[in-house]
Design a protein around this motif. Structure first.
Motif, PDB file in Angstrom:
ATOM      1  N   VAL A   9       0.865  -1.179   0.000  1.00 37.39           N
ATOM      2  CA  VAL A   9       0.000   0.000   0.000  1.00 37.39           C
ATOM      3  C   VAL A   9       0.899   1.225   0.000  1.00 37.39           C
ATOM      4  O   VAL A   9       1.707   1.420   0.904  1.00 37.39           O
ATOM      5  CB  VAL A   9      -0.935   0.036   1.235  1.00 37.39           C
ATOM      6  CG1 VAL A   9      -1.838   1.253   1.172  1.00 37.39           C
ATOM      7  CG2 VAL A   9      -1.759  -1.228   1.329  1.00 37.39           C
ATOM      8  N   LEU A  10       0.767   2.033  -1.048  1.00 38.50           N
ATOM      9  CA  LEU A  10       1.540   3.269  -1.163  1.00 38.50           C
ATOM     10  C   LEU A  10       0.680   4.458  -0.765  1.00 38.50           C
ATOM     11  O   LEU A  10      -0.554   4.408  -0.850  1.00 38.50           O
ATOM     12  CB  LEU A  10       2.038   3.449  -2.602  1.00 38.50           C
ATOM     13  CG  LEU A  10       2.997   2.406  -3.128  1.00 38.50           C
ATOM     14  CD1 LEU A  10       3.367   2.711  -4.581  1.00 38.50           C
ATOM     15  CD2 LEU A  10       4.244   2.320  -2.284  1.00 38.50           C
ATOM     16  N   ASN A  11       1.331   5.528  -0.387  1.00 35.55           N
ATOM     17  CA  ASN A  11       0.679   6.767   0.019  1.00 35.55           C
ATOM     18  C   ASN A  11      -0.297   7.234  -1.067  1.00 35.55           C
ATOM     19  O   ASN A  11       0.067   7.341  -2.237  1.00 35.55           O
ATOM     20  CB  ASN A  11       1.751   7.829   0.270  1.00 35.55           C
ATOM     21  CG  ASN A  11       1.214   9.101   0.846  1.00 35.55           C
ATOM     22  OD1 ASN A  11       0.064   9.463   0.646  1.00 35.55           O
ATOM     23  ND2 ASN A  11       2.063   9.796   1.569  1.00 35.55           N
ATOM     24  N   ALA A  18       5.647   9.802  -9.168  1.00 40.85           N
ATOM     25  CA  ALA A  18       6.232   9.373  -7.890  1.00 40.85           C
ATOM     26  C   ALA A  18       5.743   7.983  -7.515  1.00 40.85           C
ATOM     27  O   ALA A  18       6.500   7.165  -6.982  1.00 40.85           O
ATOM     28  CB  ALA A  18       5.877  10.365  -6.793  1.00 40.85           C
ATOM     29  N   LYS A  19       4.482   7.692  -7.827  1.00 41.03           N
ATOM     30  CA  LYS A  19       3.917   6.365  -7.558  1.00 41.03           C
ATOM     31  C   LYS A  19       4.618   5.311  -8.413  1.00 41.03           C
ATOM     32  O   LYS A  19       5.002   4.245  -7.915  1.00 41.03           O
ATOM     33  CB  LYS A  19       2.420   6.396  -7.853  1.00 41.03           C
ATOM     34  CG  LYS A  19       1.717   5.082  -7.639  1.00 41.03           C
ATOM     35  CD  LYS A  19       0.230   5.207  -7.897  1.00 41.03           C
ATOM     36  CE  LYS A  19      -0.026   5.460  -9.354  1.00 41.03           C
ATOM     37  NZ  LYS A  19      -1.403   5.299  -9.776  1.00 41.03           N
ATOM     38  N   TYR A  83      11.015   2.648   3.949  1.00 44.14           N
ATOM     39  CA  TYR A  83      10.802   3.377   2.699  1.00 44.14           C
ATOM     40  C   TYR A  83       9.569   4.271   2.832  1.00 44.14           C
ATOM     41  O   TYR A  83       8.461   3.795   3.065  1.00 44.14           O
ATOM     42  CB  TYR A  83      10.667   2.393   1.540  1.00 44.14           C
ATOM     43  CG  TYR A  83      10.644   3.031   0.179  1.00 44.14           C
ATOM     44  CD1 TYR A  83      11.515   4.058  -0.149  1.00 44.14           C
ATOM     45  CD2 TYR A  83       9.767   2.591  -0.790  1.00 44.14           C
ATOM     46  CE1 TYR A  83      11.499   4.647  -1.399  1.00 44.14           C
ATOM     47  CE2 TYR A  83       9.742   3.157  -2.049  1.00 44.14           C
ATOM     48  CZ  TYR A  83      10.610   4.187  -2.340  1.00 44.14           C
ATOM     49  OH  TYR A  83      10.584   4.771  -3.583  1.00 44.14           O
ATOM     50  N   GLU A  84       9.767   5.566   2.701  1.00 41.97           N
ATOM     51  CA  GLU A  84       8.760   6.588   2.998  1.00 41.97           C
ATOM     52  C   GLU A  84       7.407   6.413   2.286  1.00 41.97           C
ATOM     53  O   GLU A  84       6.370   6.528   2.929  1.00 41.97           O
ATOM     54  CB  GLU A  84       9.342   7.967   2.680  1.00 41.97           C
ATOM     55  CG  GLU A  84       8.441   9.106   3.022  1.00 41.97           C
ATOM     56  CD  GLU A  84       8.727   9.676   4.395  1.00 41.97           C
ATOM     57  OE1 GLU A  84       7.837  10.333   4.921  1.00 41.97           O
ATOM     58  OE2 GLU A  84       9.820   9.437   4.912  1.00 41.97           O
ATOM     59  N   PRO A  85       7.328   6.155   0.974  1.00 42.95           N
ATOM     60  CA  PRO A  85       6.014   6.081   0.315  1.00 42.95           C
ATOM     61  C   PRO A  85       5.180   4.865   0.722  1.00 42.95           C
ATOM     62  O   PRO A  85       3.985   4.829   0.463  1.00 42.95           O
ATOM     63  CB  PRO A  85       6.344   6.006  -1.174  1.00 42.95           C
ATOM     64  CG  PRO A  85       7.734   6.483  -1.299  1.00 42.95           C
ATOM     65  CD  PRO A  85       8.413   6.157  -0.004  1.00 42.95           C
TER      66      PRO A  85
END
Length: 97
Positions: A9-11, A18-19, A83-85
């Protein structure tokens, strides 16, 4: 050959480029640790059941990968954790054969 399934699950606030870059980086982690991506399913943007880190939605991906190296999943998990995202992830061994 060990088979794994990664739910990622990404931001939900990421821009399209960016995705794509974040997904590419996760796939790069898999190949860096001697794995091979078999399939990537894009489930799209979905609303969370509850707020996570003050976010209401995220981009869901389902990635199947194979590896000979048993440490690949552990190394991948250690990278995804910081990892931030990445909002959430789950790596499961696929034993359905």
């Amino acid at each position: 050959m060990n088979k794994y399934e990664l739910t990622l699950v990404l931001n939900g606030k990421l821009e399209e480029d960016a995705k794509a870059a974040a997904l590419e980086k996760v796939q790069g982690y898999i190949t860096r640790f001697n794995g091979a991506v078999v399939n990537v399913d894009d489930w799209g943007k979905k609303r969370f059941a509850y707020d996570i880190q003050k976010m209401k939605e995220g981009f869901y991906y389902f990635i199947k990968f194979e590896t000979e190296d048993s440490a690949c999943a552990n190394e991948l998990e250690s990278r995804l954790r910081i990892y931030e995202p990445v909002v959430r992830y789950l790596i499961v061994a696929d034993e359905a054969e």
